[in-house]
Design a protein around this motif. Sequence first.
Motif, PDB file in Angstrom:
ATOM      1  N   ILE A 152      77.825  59.297  48.988  1.00  0.00           N
ATOM      2  CA  ILE A 152      77.092  58.705  50.254  1.00  0.00           C
ATOM      3  C   ILE A 152      75.598  58.404  49.963  1.00  0.00           C
ATOM      4  O   ILE A 152      74.937  58.888  49.268  1.00  0.00           O
ATOM      5  N   ALA A 153      75.229  57.134  50.850  1.00  0.00           N
ATOM      6  CA  ALA A 153      74.136  56.843  50.681  1.00  0.00           C
ATOM      7  C   ALA A 153      72.844  57.632  51.172  1.00  0.00           C
ATOM      8  O   ALA A 153      73.161  58.535  51.878  1.00  0.00           O
ATOM      9  N   GLY A 189      79.317  56.766  57.415  1.00  0.00           N
ATOM     10  CA  GLY A 189      79.631  57.352  58.871  1.00  0.00           C
ATOM     11  C   GLY A 189      80.950  56.483  59.342  1.00  0.00           C
ATOM     12  O   GLY A 189      81.888  57.371  59.991  1.00  0.00           O
ATOM     13  N   ALA A 190      81.351  55.327  58.740  1.00  0.00           N
ATOM     14  CA  ALA A 190      82.339  54.610  59.306  1.00  0.00           C
ATOM     15  C   ALA A 190      83.817  55.366  58.480  1.00  0.00           C
ATOM     16  O   ALA A 190      84.679  55.438  59.172  1.00  0.00           O
ATOM     17  N   SER A 191      83.472  55.620  57.170  1.00  0.00           N
ATOM     18  CA  SER A 191      84.297  56.441  56.168  1.00  0.00           C
ATOM     19  C   SER A 191      84.733  57.733  56.874  1.00  0.00           C
ATOM     20  O   SER A 191      86.014  58.124  57.118  1.00  0.00           O
ATOM     21  N   MET A 192      83.751  58.655  57.289  1.00  0.00           N
ATOM     22  CA  MET A 192      84.036  59.670  57.957  1.00  0.00           C
ATOM     23  C   MET A 192      84.695  59.629  59.299  1.00  0.00           C
ATOM     24  O   MET A 192      85.948  60.427  59.528  1.00  0.00           O
ATOM     25  N   GLY A 239      91.803  62.254  53.435  1.00  0.00           N
ATOM     26  CA  GLY A 239      91.311  61.019  53.941  1.00  0.00           C
ATOM     27  C   GLY A 239      89.795  60.343  53.329  1.00  0.00           C
ATOM     28  O   GLY A 239      89.801  59.156  53.361  1.00  0.00           O
ATOM     29  N   LEU A 240      88.980  60.926  53.319  1.00  0.00           N
ATOM     30  CA  LEU A 240      87.866  60.487  52.688  1.00  0.00           C
ATOM     31  C   LEU A 240      87.874  59.986  51.227  1.00  0.00           C
ATOM     32  O   LEU A 240      87.364  58.790  51.085  1.00  0.00           O
ATOM     33  N   GLU A 241      88.880  60.550  50.361  1.00  0.00           N
ATOM     34  CA  GLU A 241      88.854  59.964  49.050  1.00  0.00           C
ATOM     35  C   GLU A 241      89.756  58.490  49.142  1.00  0.00           C
ATOM     36  O   GLU A 241      89.477  57.676  48.224  1.00  0.00           O
TER      37      GLU A 241
END
Length: 185
Positions: free
Chosen positions: A112-113, A125-128, A181-183
Amino acid sequence: MLAAPPLDLSPDQPDSPDPTPDREARMVALHAEHARDVSRFLLGLTKGERQTAEDLLQETMLRAWRHIDALPADSEGIRRWLFTVARRLVIDVVRMRHNRPAEVGAVDLNWIAARDDTTGSALAGASMRYAFDRLTPAHRDILSQVYLRGRSIDEVAERLGVPVGTVKSRTHYALRALRTGLEAA
């Protein structure tokens, strides 16, 4: 075998009054005679968790200090008293741990940046949000209750009308699904 009369071991009891040389000598002798055995006993009960066993030994000896005048006069009586206190402290620790939800491995957040990288933050944020939206409604609800609203496991169980164990289980599986889901995102 006769047991020693029960003592009030409440934690809010003040420390013993003035330390006299006799009291100090008795405590030093008590520690020298019993600390090693109590420590081994606690190490076994905590399944090898050395730090926990040391903390519990310290608490056991502190309670002995607070009740030094009320302890049995004989060595075997003191030993029984110390082992009883130590066992009860372990029970308290186990109960306390069971009231917390199971900890699960954290998602690797290294990708994460940083805070100042707006593009990276937007992607994270979009990924989360994407991973969160793909959860089942029950998983979204439980994570929202526990982590976003900061409610305790007992409060969530009461609100949902389910047992505490169910809330813990749902929280565990919801976090695992979110991590998956994040992976995938």
